[in-house]
Design an enzyme around this catalytic site. Structure first.
Site, PDB file in Angstrom:
ATOM      1  N   LYS A   1      54.857 -37.019 139.397  1.00 49.26           N
ATOM      2  CA  LYS A   1      55.121 -37.973 140.478  1.00 49.26           C
ATOM      3  C   LYS A   1      55.374 -37.233 141.786  1.00 49.26           C
ATOM      4  CE  LYS A   1      58.344 -41.612 141.772  1.00 49.26           C
ATOM      5  NZ  LYS A   1      59.433 -42.502 141.376  1.00 49.26           N
TER       6      LYS A   1
ATOM      7  N   GLU B   1      58.400 -26.874 136.079  1.00 52.15           N
ATOM      8  CA  GLU B   1      57.771 -26.670 134.773  1.00 52.15           C
ATOM      9  C   GLU B   1      56.280 -27.044 134.837  1.00 52.15           C
ATOM     10  OE1 GLU B   1      60.537 -28.259 135.487  1.00 52.15           O
ATOM     11  OE2 GLU B   1      61.992 -28.214 133.860  1.00 52.15           O
TER      12      GLU B   1
ATOM     13  N   GLU C   1      68.302 -41.732 130.826  1.00 44.86           N
ATOM     14  CA  GLU C   1      68.137 -41.377 132.238  1.00 44.86           C
ATOM     15  C   GLU C   1      68.386 -42.618 133.111  1.00 44.86           C
ATOM     16  OE1 GLU C   1      65.404 -37.941 133.621  1.00 44.86           O
ATOM     17  OE2 GLU C   1      64.332 -39.742 134.224  1.00 44.86           O
TER      18      GLU C   1
ATOM     19  N   LYS D   1      68.669 -28.277 138.247  1.00 44.40           N
ATOM     20  CA  LYS D   1      67.447 -27.780 138.914  1.00 44.40           C
ATOM     21  C   LYS D   1      67.812 -26.856 140.069  1.00 44.40           C
ATOM     22  CE  LYS D   1      64.546 -31.889 138.187  1.00 44.40           C
ATOM     23  NZ  LYS D   1      63.810 -32.962 138.860  1.00 44.40           N
TER      24      LYS D   1
HETATM   25  O1  F6P Z   1      63.991 -34.175 135.976  1.00 43.49           O
HETATM   26  C1  F6P Z   1      63.828 -35.502 135.605  1.00 43.49           C
HETATM   27  C2  F6P Z   1      62.563 -36.074 136.177  1.00 43.49           C
HETATM   28  O2  F6P Z   1      62.696 -36.247 137.544  1.00 43.49           O
HETATM   29  C3  F6P Z   1      62.197 -37.389 135.510  1.00 43.49           C
HETATM   30  O3  F6P Z   1      62.810 -38.479 136.064  1.00 43.49           O
HETATM   31  C4  F6P Z   1      60.722 -37.397 135.656  1.00 43.49           C
HETATM   32  O4  F6P Z   1      60.112 -38.286 134.754  1.00 43.49           O
HETATM   33  C5  F6P Z   1      60.402 -35.942 135.356  1.00 43.49           C
HETATM   34  O5  F6P Z   1      61.461 -35.225 135.932  1.00 43.49           O
HETATM   35  C6  F6P Z   1      59.093 -35.452 135.882  1.00 43.49           C
HETATM   36  O6  F6P Z   1      58.999 -35.597 137.265  1.00 43.49           O
HETATM   37  P1  F6P Z   1      57.610 -35.477 138.009  1.00 43.49           P
HETATM   38  O7  F6P Z   1      56.707 -36.551 137.470  1.00 43.49           O
HETATM   39  O8  F6P Z   1      57.914 -35.674 139.457  1.00 43.49           O
HETATM   40  O9  F6P Z   1      57.045 -34.121 137.718  1.00 43.49           O
END
Ligand code: F6P
Length: 548
Positions: free
Chosen positions: A206, A212, A353, A512
């Site tokens: 997103k 990661e 969450e 984080k």
């Molecule tokens: O760290 C938690 C989180 O923000 C979740 O809410 C989300 O689904 C996941 O990390 C992955 O986030 P992104 O889709 O922005 O990589």
């Protein structure tokens, strides 16, 4: 004390709990031959039995009063109509718009979001049709055989769970891979078996900033380029799913190959958005639409049914009943269907969450428990592992039992044995086994006198342990869609009662932030001294022992 715990509906429930906590479900069933009929119904192809709960008709009425007191009907209306109920991020919460099948507009800041939702959906269908038919091919002209989704959290768990659950519906040429962890194990072991000519990577994030995911995507990109040696082929083999076009372009993926979604889709609620691209590729348009259709059916049910016949409302309120009045701190989800093995893991993020919060919407600290610890695995395995604790342990663990009636392609006697266990467990949790029953059994086995007396307490099952049962005819895309939406709305109901924002996740930020600092510490020579003694000690122990 908080507004909630001093409220009339809460106080009424607390008083009622004192009156009925000692009642045994065995007696409740005996007293009312209609109990099953009263406390079970079907919706969206899901048959729901909640008669094996520690509730009476009055309990349910008091719980519905609590829901009314918390303004649930208004909150439902606000969510579906695009109001910014995610207050701390000033965002609407509109995963329901992604599966909205009626023609009515859904507005955010005055703009109807449906045209862009439908446009991305069309793009997804076009792309997935081309991959499935073999019209869209890799750089050497061969059709794709392996789809690698790189994402984590909501950008992983939903598509992974759905693709596993609906394997029977998957395209037979396509193998689906999901890479989420950054320890390298998944990506290295997956790539080892792949051919770059026939592999498509979907980088799903997103924010497109998640460390990661970006690290795994870089590794995949390098692996690809090392073998192919030509940057121009990236366009055919890497696509992105994101709300962040700028970061996608910076990463080196052409935004023409990006599938967009929007900030009003929460990560853990995003499988209905372009994050569902792997699902669409694997299942194809028809079954993917069926999945959305199932969720839409549950949305309509949730929006329109009175609380007394509203599945997510009842499930949510039962959870509140146990968490807040019986001090149940965990909730087990037990699917008797191997295909749903990853469903509990998916629900962990969805629930914990969302409602793992201790500050309410007014900024006050809550004085009641919120999200339970959600856990689970395939139920039949659980029976031979942790069910002992559920039957005779010292804590109450409410359980959701989920199964499908038809299991295509499974030879008998597998299904019958599976379902016999499924029904036996909920009966055992409810009934238990009394001292008299234990003694009768021991008498029969010829164990009498002091030997019997010594054994009896160990063999008693108190019972009175609550379970919900969800049965569906068959695990189809439509039923799965309804099941997922059911839990989404259940969580919404609980968040509303607890007066928390179910749609932010600030609690993931601190770790984080610290990881970024520590990453720097780990690569800087010399002793680290900027943390507490334990963290310094661990970092320095690591630095001394890591091979350089
Ligand atoms: O760290 C938690 C989180 O923000 C979740 O809410 C989300 O689904 C996941 O990390 C992955 O986030 P992104 O889709 O922005 O990589």
């Amino acid at each position: 004390m908080s507004k909630l715990t001093t409220s009339p509906a809460w106080q009424a429930l607390a008083a009622h709990h004192r009156e009925i906590a000692h009642l045994h479900m065995r007696d409740l069933f005996q007293q009312d031959p209609q109990r099953f009929e009263k406390f079970s119904f079907e919706s969206g192809g899901l048959f729901f039995d909640y008669s094996k709960n520690r509730v009476t008709e009055q309990t349910m009425q008091l719980l519905f009063d609590l829901a009314r007191q918390s303004g649930l009907a208004e909150r439902i209306e606000q969510m579906f109509s695009g109001e910014k109920i995610n207050a701390t991020e000033n965002r609407a919460v509109l995963h329901t718009a992604l599966r909205n099948l009626d023609k009515n507009p859904v507005r955010v800041d005055g703009d109807d979001v449906m045209p862009k939702v439908n446009a991305v959906k069309e793009k997804i269908f076009q792309f997935s049709d081309q991959i499935r038919s073999g019209e869209r091919v890799g750089y050497t002209g061969r059709p794709f055989t392996d789809i690698v989704n790189i994402g984590i959290g909501g950008s992983d768990l939903g598509p992974l769970m759905v693709c596993n659950a609906l394997k029977n519906y998957g395209h037979e040429r396509l193998r689906m891979h999901f890479i989420s962890t950054v320890d390298g194990d998944q990506i290295v072991s997956t790539l080892k078996h792949l051919n770059p000519e026939t592999t498509l990577f979907i980088v799903a994030s997103k924010t497109f900033t998640t460390q990661e995911t970006i690290t795994n995507a870089r590794t995949a990109r390098k692996w690809f380029l090392d073998r192919v040696g030509n940057e121009t082929h990236i366009a055919k083999h890497f696509v992105a799913v994101s709300t962040n076009a700028k970061a996608v372009a910076e990463f080196g993926i052409d935004t023409a190959n990006m599938f967009e979604f929007w900030d009003w889709v929460g990560g853990r609620y995003s499988l209905w958005s372009a994050i569902g691209l792997p699902i669409a590729i694997y299942l194809g348009k028809h079954d993917y639409q069926d999945l959305l259709h199932g969720a839409y059916t549950m949305d309509e049910h949730f929006k329109n049914k009175p609380f007394e016949h509203n599945l997510p409302v009842i499930m949510g309120l039962l959870g509140v009943w146990y968490i807040n009045f019986f001090d149940a701190t965990t909730h087990l989800v037990s699917p008797y269907n191997q295909a749903l093995q990853r469903f509990p893991a998916y629900l962990q993020q969805l629930d914990m969450e969302s409602n793992g919060k201790s500050i309410d919407l007014d900024g006050e600290r809550v004085d009641y428990h919120t999200s339970p610890v959600v856990w689970g695995d395939a139920g039949i395995n659980g029976q031979h592992a942790y069910y002992q604790m559920l039957h005779q342990g010292s804590q109450i663990v409410p359980v959701d039992f989920i199964a499908s009636i038809e299991h295509p392609e499974i030879p008998e006697p597998h299904s019958t044995i599976l379902m016999a266990n499924f029904f036996a467990q909920t009966e055992a949790f409810m009934r238990g086994k009394t001292a008299a029953e234990v003694r009768a059994e021991l008498d029969k086995a010829g164990i009498t006198g002091p030997a019997q007396d010594a054994l009896v307490p160990h063999k008693i099952f108190e019972g009175n342990r609550p379970t919900n049962t969800i049965l569906m005819q068959r695990l189809t895309p439509r039923r799965l869609g309804a099941l997922i939406a059911l839990y989404e709305h259940k969580i919404f109901v609980q968040g509303t009662v607890w007066n928390v924002n179910s749609y932010d996740q600030w609690g993931v930020e601190l770790g984080k932030q610290l990881a970024r600092t520590i990453e720097h510490d780990l690569t800087t020579p010399g002793l680290t001294q900027t943390h507490d003694a334990s963290t310094n000690g661990l970092i320095n122990y690591y630095k001394r022992n890591v091979p350089r």
